[in-house]
Design a protein around this motif. Sequence first.
Motif, short mmCIF file in Angstrom:
data_model
loop_
_atom_site.label_atom_id
_atom_site.label_comp_id
_atom_site.label_asym_id
_atom_site.label_seq_id
_atom_site.Cartn_x
_atom_site.Cartn_y
_atom_site.Cartn_z
N LEU A 1 0.84 -1.19 0.00
CA LEU A 1 0.00 0.00 0.00
C LEU A 1 0.88 1.24 0.00
O LEU A 1 2.10 1.15 -0.02
N CYS A 2 0.25 2.39 0.02
CA CYS A 2 0.97 3.67 0.02
C CYS A 2 2.05 3.67 1.10
O CYS A 2 1.75 3.45 2.28
N PRO A 3 3.31 3.94 0.75
CA PRO A 3 4.39 3.95 1.75
C PRO A 3 4.23 5.02 2.81
O PRO A 3 4.80 4.91 3.89
N GLN A 4 3.45 6.07 2.52
CA GLN A 4 3.33 7.17 3.47
C GLN A 4 2.27 6.93 4.53
O GLN A 4 2.43 7.32 5.68
N CYS A 5 1.15 6.31 4.16
CA CYS A 5 0.08 6.07 5.14
C CYS A 5 -0.17 4.60 5.39
O CYS A 5 -0.79 4.23 6.38
N ASN A 6 0.26 3.74 4.46
CA ASN A 6 0.09 2.30 4.56
C ASN A 6 -1.37 1.90 4.77
O ASN A 6 -1.68 0.92 5.46
N CYS B 1 -3.34 11.83 0.31
CA CYS B 1 -2.92 10.87 1.33
C CYS B 1 -3.07 11.48 2.72
O CYS B 1 -2.60 12.60 2.98
N PRO B 2 -3.72 10.79 3.66
CA PRO B 2 -3.92 11.35 5.00
C PRO B 2 -2.64 11.42 5.82
O PRO B 2 -2.53 12.21 6.74
N TYR B 3 -1.65 10.57 5.48
CA TYR B 3 -0.35 10.58 6.13
C TYR B 3 -0.49 10.33 7.63
O TYR B 3 -1.56 10.01 8.13
N ILE B 4 0.59 10.46 8.37
CA ILE B 4 0.55 10.15 9.80
C ILE B 4 0.41 11.40 10.66
O ILE B 4 -0.16 11.36 11.74
N LEU B 5 0.95 12.54 10.19
CA LEU B 5 0.87 13.79 10.94
C LEU B 5 0.15 14.84 10.12
O LEU B 5 0.50 15.05 8.96
N PRO B 6 -0.82 15.53 10.69
CA PRO B 6 -1.59 16.52 9.93
C PRO B 6 -0.73 17.59 9.27
O PRO B 6 -0.99 18.00 8.14
N GLU B 7 0.34 18.05 9.95
CA GLU B 7 1.13 19.15 9.39
C GLU B 7 1.92 18.74 8.16
O GLU B 7 2.39 19.58 7.41
N PHE B 8 2.09 17.42 7.94
CA PHE B 8 2.81 16.95 6.77
C PHE B 8 1.89 16.23 5.80
O PHE B 8 2.34 15.56 4.89
N SER B 9 0.60 16.34 6.02
CA SER B 9 -0.37 15.60 5.21
C SER B 9 -0.50 16.18 3.81
O SER B 9 -0.81 17.37 3.66
#
Length: 232
Positions: free
Chosen positions: A21-26, A38-46
């Motif tokens: 899956l997406c390497p950033q959010c998996n 991509c929702p990512y893991i941290l909002p400030e880097f989303s």
Amino acid sequence: MLPTLTTLQRRKPHLYNLSWLCPQCNSFPETLDHLWTCPYILPEFSPLNTFKTLLLALRSNYLDKFLSVSSLIPLPDSFADEFVALDCWNCDPLSFSCLRLARGLIPISLTEFLGTYFSSFTIWSILDTPLHDFHFDLYVQIWLCRSIFFHHWELAQGITKIMKLSALEPSSILHPSSNIPPDISTPSLATVSLDSWVSWVSSSIIRGGSWISHLDFWRRLTVQPLLRISFW
């Protein structure tokens, strides 16, 4: 088409596992639409928040320009509200038309609405440059950062440039890390430089580490140190 993970999985399934899956959010397959949202893991880097910010800035830019040019008929008092309410600006949730803008496609709903008040020449002369700038900002603020991270993520998977350029199956290619001692191929945080932290984090996570243990790294991560990381 941008080489997202799903694209690479189609092109070279022997290198890119179809279950990845997406390497950033998996959490989701990394398609072209998912890339920008991509929702990512941290909002400030989303990428999702970055995309929303850039899209709303594009909307404001367009609205200011159309309010300042001559129209075929007087603009009604409701013009600004109706323009803002178009589905192509809908970010919560993201609409189909909104994602098409990221691909450089102008939604029909937008041109039909503007066509009531402006000539075709005026419409296209205003839409062109801001949309180009929007795509450039998407490239710099989302795609470039993702590509740097993805490069190190590939290395963590053992996928090298030689393997990507070869048409052979991986078993026919000498694995570059086969002769590297374990303590070098799996570095610890204490032994890596600032520019190697991305590689360390990605390889650590692949080996079963938790995203939570790397929050401090991501909070201190900015575009500038990312840009210093070279592509080998």
